[in-house]
Design an enzyme around this catalytic site. Structure first.
Site, PDB file in Angstrom:
ATOM      1  N   ASP A 199      -0.942  -6.039  -2.004  1.00 36.53           N
ATOM      2  CA  ASP A 199      -1.327  -5.038  -2.992  1.00 36.53           C
ATOM      3  C   ASP A 199      -0.132  -4.696  -3.892  1.00 36.53           C
ATOM      4  O   ASP A 199       0.992  -4.505  -3.396  1.00 36.53           O
ATOM      5  CB  ASP A 199      -1.791  -3.772  -2.242  1.00 36.53           C
ATOM      6  N   GLU A 248       7.033 -19.346  10.054  1.00 31.99           N
ATOM      7  CA  GLU A 248       7.335 -19.443  11.490  1.00 31.99           C
ATOM      8  C   GLU A 248       6.066 -19.620  12.316  1.00 31.99           C
ATOM      9  O   GLU A 248       6.122 -20.048  13.460  1.00 31.99           O
ATOM     10  CB  GLU A 248       7.989 -18.138  11.983  1.00 31.99           C
TER      11      GLU A 248
HETATM   12  C1  NOJ Z   1      -4.735  -2.293  -6.212  1.00 31.17           C
HETATM   13  C2  NOJ Z   1      -5.971  -2.134  -5.391  1.00 31.17           C
HETATM   14  O1  NOJ Z   1      -6.786  -3.260  -5.566  1.00 31.17           O
HETATM   15  C3  NOJ Z   1      -6.618  -0.854  -5.841  1.00 31.17           C
HETATM   16  O2  NOJ Z   1      -7.902  -0.699  -5.317  1.00 31.17           O
HETATM   17  C4  NOJ Z   1      -5.723   0.283  -5.475  1.00 31.17           C
HETATM   18  O3  NOJ Z   1      -6.252   1.478  -5.986  1.00 31.17           O
HETATM   19  C5  NOJ Z   1      -4.320   0.096  -6.045  1.00 31.17           C
HETATM   20  N1  NOJ Z   1      -3.828  -1.231  -5.883  1.00 31.17           N
HETATM   21  C6  NOJ Z   1      -3.351   1.016  -5.373  1.00 31.17           C
HETATM   22  O4  NOJ Z   1      -3.119   0.601  -4.065  1.00 31.17           O
END
Ligand code: NOJ
Length: 534
Positions: A199, A248
């Protein structure tokens, strides 16, 4: 071409709260997903990516993690996660989990300690705490969800959150943060997962001193120039260290970056041979349904990724953007995610979405599908404000405020809500439209004209025929794209407004819509894709 599984994998995104609800509390869960794994095997995908299911106050639907090694009781237990991975492997499916390293929840133990210990405490250094400028925040950065990226705590200091105030950003210059995430990776790898979706992979490292932006009041995700908090060169060292850990483990464990960067070449930097394996191709997602634009973006994507030896990825929908049944009908200018979705003609929207999906599945590389697209689900555009849960919606000025419309729980069966999402009569965290009975898995199963059948057929054919990684464009009439993949396979797409007559180039394998004409001269209607064996 290397035969690494992930280079051509079809990866299906499960959004846990909206997939299947085993315990009837209105929110999907891991046992629900587990019970539906055979459906995904039969659909023909290679892997499943699960959005976060970790302990979380759910301020941003789980992208605010309070404990990275605990499953939120809303979704189940760590044993459920282990069982899900085991079951998936037995069915031949791989499992990718979401990792959220840019920020934690404000309920994470480290953040609570940071607040307790007060200004100057070393425990504050794992986040970005600063004194303000008088009554103003330490700098002028906006939050992606609207409002300033800083919130003031009772002792007067401010902390940084690029997203909601409940999502404080980690300070990745602090060695404890890097150590912690290496052990979190190992925790889930030891449990058996096949990889991670990272993310905000472009956000971890901020420019020293956190300088002002100047004039900018909103982030433009695909349109950033040099930024003090996105796509800094320093992120790549983190991913090199993660790659060493992934390597790994046996069985080719992978990581895919959610990295919004100004150019495809900058995105490709995340998937250099010693970094992550794949990166989402948001540039393609944002490309209008128009032949020249599509062809140029497909070529540019393939070229950028081949420079570093990585497979290109293709996506049309995910949990943050308007479903492509609606989005491809809209003018996307200035609005990557198509977030201000309006009603579109559902028949025309579905026709175009199906054509786009068959084009996407014909491209070389790895395809990401979002749950429900195989049912042709439309964006739900009329959710009343009181049921919406996207934090950005409630922060009003945020740029991503309309994400609930693509997150409505799946219809599985039956004629009344919750359509088999949960037990009969159980609630549903977002209301499903009345029209969804006709779109359920049960309603589409076995129907030769259904979207579900089209996806199943496409995935089976792709597995059998689409093995090479070359793509050759053929001359095409106006409004059309024609491409060959390896020997023997052709894909023709009519993106124009008028039907096109053509001599069939071979045996018709699959079509996204009805084809007119005669066996010697077919008529390809607008917004229709056909796969041919040639
Ligand atoms: C991207 C994620 O896909 C989204 O849903 C989220 O709100 C933001 N990152 C923050 O984590």
């Amino acid at each position: 071409m290397s035969d690494s599984w992930w280079r051509s994998a079809v990866i299906y995104q499960v959004y846990p709260r909206s997939f299947a609800d085993a315990n009837g509390d209105g929110v999907g869960d891991l046992p629900g997903i587990r019970s539906r794994l055979p459906y995904l095997r039969d659909l023909g995908v290679d892997a499943v990516w699960l959005s976060p299911f970790y302990l979380s106050p759910q301020a941003d639907a789980g992208y605010d993690v309070a404990d990275y090694r605990v499953v939120d009781p809303l979704f189940g237990t760590v044993d459920d996660a282990r069982g899900l991975v085991t079951d998936a492997h037995e069915l031949g499916l791989r499992v990718i989990v979401d990792l959220v390293p840019n920020h934690s929840s404000d309920q994470h133990e480290w953040f609570k300690q940071a607040l307790r210990e007060g200004p100057g405490s070393p425990l504050r250094e794992r986040y970005h705490f600063r004194d303000g400028r008088g009554d103003l925040p330490p700098n002028d950065w906006p939050s992606i969800f609207g409002g300033p990226a800083w919130t003031r705590v009772p002792d007067g200091q401010w902390y940084l959150h690029l997203f909601a105030p409940e999502q404080p950003d980690f300070n990745w210059d602090h060695p404890a943060v890097a150590d912690e995430f290496r052990t979190i990776l190992r925790f889930w790898l030891d449990l058996g997962v096949d990889g991670f979706r990272i993310d905000v992979a472009h956000g971890l490292v901020k420019e020293a001193g956190l300088p002002d932006l100047g004039h900018q009041t909103e982030w433009h995700l695909l349109d950033v120039g040099e930024s003090p908090c996105f796509d800094r060169d320093g992120v790549h060292e983190i991913y090199r260290s993660w790659r060493r850990i992934l390597d790994e483990y046996p069985g080719e464990r992978i990581a895919v970056a959610e990295a919004w960067a100004p150019t495809l070449d900058r995105v490709a930097d995340y998937v250099r041979p010693d970094e992550l394996h794949q990166a989402f191709n948001f540039s393609y997602l944002a490309t209008p349904w128009e032949p020249a634009a599509q062809r140029a973006m497909i070529d540019a994507s393939l070229a950028a990724m081949s420079r570093v030896g990585a497979p290109t990825t293709w996506t049309l929908s995910n949990h943050d953007v308007v479903r492509h049944t609606n989005r491809l009908m809209q003018d996307l200018s200035g609005d990557v995610a198509g977030r201000r979705s309006t009603e579109v003609d559902p028949v025309a929207g579905l026709r175009r979405a199906r054509a786009a999906s068959l084009l996407l599945l014909a491209l070389p590389g790895s395809a990401y599908l979002y749950q429900g697209e195989e049912l042709g689900l439309p964006e739900v555009v009329d959710l009343p404000p009181e049921v919406r849960q996207d934090p950005a919606f409630h922060r009003a000025t945020g740029q991503d405020g309309y994400r609930d419309g693509c997150r409505v729980p799946l219809p599985w069966s039956g004629s009344t809500a919750p359509y088999g999402f949960g037990p009969d009569g159980a609630p549903c965290w977002l209301p499903q439209p009345d029209s969804w009975a006709a779109l359920s898995v049960e309603a589409q199963d076995g129907d030769p004209g259904s979207t579900l059948t089209m996806y199943r057929d496409a995935l089976a054919l792709r597995r059998k025929l689409l093995t090479g990684d070359t793509l050759t464009w053929r001359d095409a009439p106006a409004g059309m794209l024609i491409l060959d993949r390896g020997p023997g396979f052709r894909c023709t797409v009519n993106m124009g407004a008028a039907p096109v007559r053509l001599t069939p180039p071979g045996e018709l394998l699959l079509a996204s819509g009805e084809i007119g004409g005669t066996p010697d001269e077919i008529e390809l209607p607008p917004d229709t894709t056909v796969w041919w064996q040639i």
